[in-house]
Design a protein around this motif. Structure first.
Motif, mmCIF file in Angstrom:
data_model
loop_
_atom_site.group_PDB
_atom_site.id
_atom_site.type_symbol
_atom_site.label_atom_id
_atom_site.label_comp_id
_atom_site.label_asym_id
_atom_site.label_seq_id
_atom_site.Cartn_x
_atom_site.Cartn_y
_atom_site.Cartn_z
ATOM 1 N N THR A 190 42.465 -52.506 23.741
ATOM 2 C CA THR A 190 41.434 -52.000 22.835
ATOM 3 C C THR A 190 41.820 -50.647 22.230
ATOM 4 N N VAL A 191 42.566 -49.832 22.975
ATOM 5 C CA VAL A 191 42.993 -48.542 22.442
ATOM 6 C C VAL A 191 43.971 -48.729 21.285
ATOM 7 N N VAL A 192 44.912 -49.645 21.450
ATOM 8 C CA VAL A 192 45.866 -49.930 20.374
ATOM 9 C C VAL A 192 45.156 -50.543 19.171
ATOM 10 N N GLN A 193 44.207 -51.424 19.422
ATOM 11 C CA GLN A 193 43.451 -52.023 18.323
ATOM 12 C C GLN A 193 42.696 -50.963 17.522
ATOM 13 N N ALA A 194 42.083 -50.012 18.220
ATOM 14 C CA ALA A 194 41.362 -48.940 17.525
ATOM 15 C C ALA A 194 42.321 -48.052 16.737
ATOM 16 N N ALA A 195 43.479 -47.736 17.319
ATOM 17 C CA ALA A 195 44.462 -46.913 16.619
ATOM 18 C C ALA A 195 45.014 -47.625 15.387
ATOM 19 N N LEU A 196 45.264 -48.929 15.510
ATOM 20 C CA LEU A 196 45.750 -49.702 14.370
ATOM 21 C C LEU A 196 44.708 -49.762 13.265
ATOM 22 N N PHE A 197 43.460 -49.965 13.639
ATOM 23 C CA PHE A 197 42.376 -50.009 12.646
ATOM 24 C C PHE A 197 42.232 -48.664 11.941
ATOM 25 N N ASN A 198 42.312 -47.569 12.691
ATOM 26 C CA ASN A 198 42.220 -46.243 12.076
ATOM 27 C C ASN A 198 43.391 -45.982 11.130
ATOM 28 N N SER A 199 44.589 -46.412 11.508
ATOM 29 C CA SER A 199 45.746 -46.233 10.633
ATOM 30 C C SER A 199 45.577 -47.010 9.331
ATOM 31 N N PHE A 200 45.044 -48.228 9.432
ATOM 32 C CA PHE A 200 44.786 -49.030 8.238
ATOM 33 C C PHE A 200 43.750 -48.344 7.346
ATOM 34 N N ARG A 201 42.679 -47.867 7.938
ATOM 35 C CA ARG A 201 41.628 -47.219 7.145
ATOM 36 C C ARG A 201 42.170 -45.998 6.423
ATOM 37 N N VAL A 202 42.913 -45.174 7.134
ATOM 38 C CA VAL A 202 43.450 -43.954 6.535
ATOM 39 C C VAL A 202 44.452 -44.288 5.440
#
Length: 320
Positions: free
Chosen positions: A87-99
């Motif tokens: 879940t931590v990697v998923q959140a980091a990946l989602f944040n990178s996509f958003r940014v």
């Protein structure tokens, strides 16, 4: 009775004539061959130095080991499964996509508008702004990160003292800092394309009483589209894998994929880290392939070939 014909003999025309000796190969041509071979070998070594480490990371991301990352123990997808279910990697990946997506959109829109505005500005006004744009490109990234952090801190303190509204570092500050750098990049690409664009079609549209809005969308925009796509792709890539600027301006509770990787390698490189790096590489290549397809389709409709039909050639042409 027929008499057999005697063989015809040719006189020795070389008798008494000096034959010029065969010329030796010039030494300069031999040196050219040596230099050309050395340059080719050097080019191969440079490409190996660039891509072999990436290939090693991708290969060892499929390693089934539980101990040393460089000890191959068989092919396995367990680390990709572990990473994708984290879940931590998923959140980091989602944040990178958003940014990255927000940064690319803002940088592309603002940079394109700035390029169009500078194209209509007088020379005395355009020169200093173009110089400032080039300076913002060559300024070290850590200087941009530090100056952006200072600007955010002082601005937030001033706003709090005036309006008693407190702003904090977070998603918006990362996007703003990334867009600050990428706007200049898009501006340079679009300006280079705009300066080499054929203006006869625009003038013909005005002669036929075309409105400025219609002229832009039907004539100017299709010619600028390759540079706009190149700027969007570069902005997305630079923002998606940026670490230095993000580290200075990110807020509590917000982690991007580069931040997660750099924090995890402090305990050592693992196959999971290699798997995350391979996923980032796959995302970047996917964006490039999609952009290549869009540029190729646009070039095919316009009947263009060569550099205009590929993203790499287009970026090289605009940068040159």
């Amino acid at each position: 009775m027929t008499v057999p014909a005697a063989p015809i003999t040719h006189p020795d025309i070389t008798h008494g004539v000096e034959v010029a000796p065969r010329r030796a190969r010039p030494r300069g041509r031999a040196m050219d061959g040596i230099v050309e071979g050395w340059l080719r070998g050097h080019t191969v070594l440079v490409y190996l130095f660039l891509y072999v480490p990436i290939l090693i990371v991708v290969i060892f991301s499929f390693n089934a080991t539980n101990r040393r990352v460089t000890q191959w123990e068989g092919f396995s997808l367990r680390w990709y499964e572990s990473v994708l279910h984290d879940t931590v990697v998923q959140a980091a990946l989602f944040n990178s996509f958003r940014v990255a997506i927000a940064t690319a959109i803002i940088a592309t829109v603002v940079g394109t508008m700035a390029a169009l505005g500078l194209g209509r500005a007088p020379r005395w006004f355009r020169g200093p702004f173009e110089a400032l744009t080039f300076i913002s490109i060559i300024v070290p990234e850590i200087v941009i990160a530090l100056s952006t952090l200072v600007f955010y801190s002082t601005s937030f303190d001033a706003i709090y003292q005036l309006f008693h509204v407190r702003f904090k570092l977070g998603y918006e500050t990362i996007v703003g800092a990334h867009a600050l750098f990428n706007i200049s990049l898009v501006l340079l690409l679009v300006r280079a394309r705009l300066s080499g664009m054929d203006r006869t079609h625009v003038e013909a549209s005005y002669d036929l009483y075309g409105t400025p809005w219609r002229t832009f969308w039907q004539i100017t925009f299709p010619q600028l589209l390759p540079a706009i796509v190149a700027g969007f792709l570069l902005s997305f890539t630079f923002s998606f894998d940026d670490y230095v600027i993000t580290f200075f301006v990110y807020g509590a509770g917000l982690t991007t994929l580069p931040l997660y990787i750099f924090s995890s390698i402090r305990q050592g490189v693992t196959p999971a880290t290699n798997a995350i790096a391979a996923i980032m590489l796959l995302i970047t290549l996917t964006v490039l392939v999609v952009g290549q397809f869009l540029v190729w389709r646009n070039a095919r409709r316009a009947g263009q070939r060569g550099a205009q039909a590929s993203v790499a050639g287009m970026i090289a042409e605009q940068s040159g």
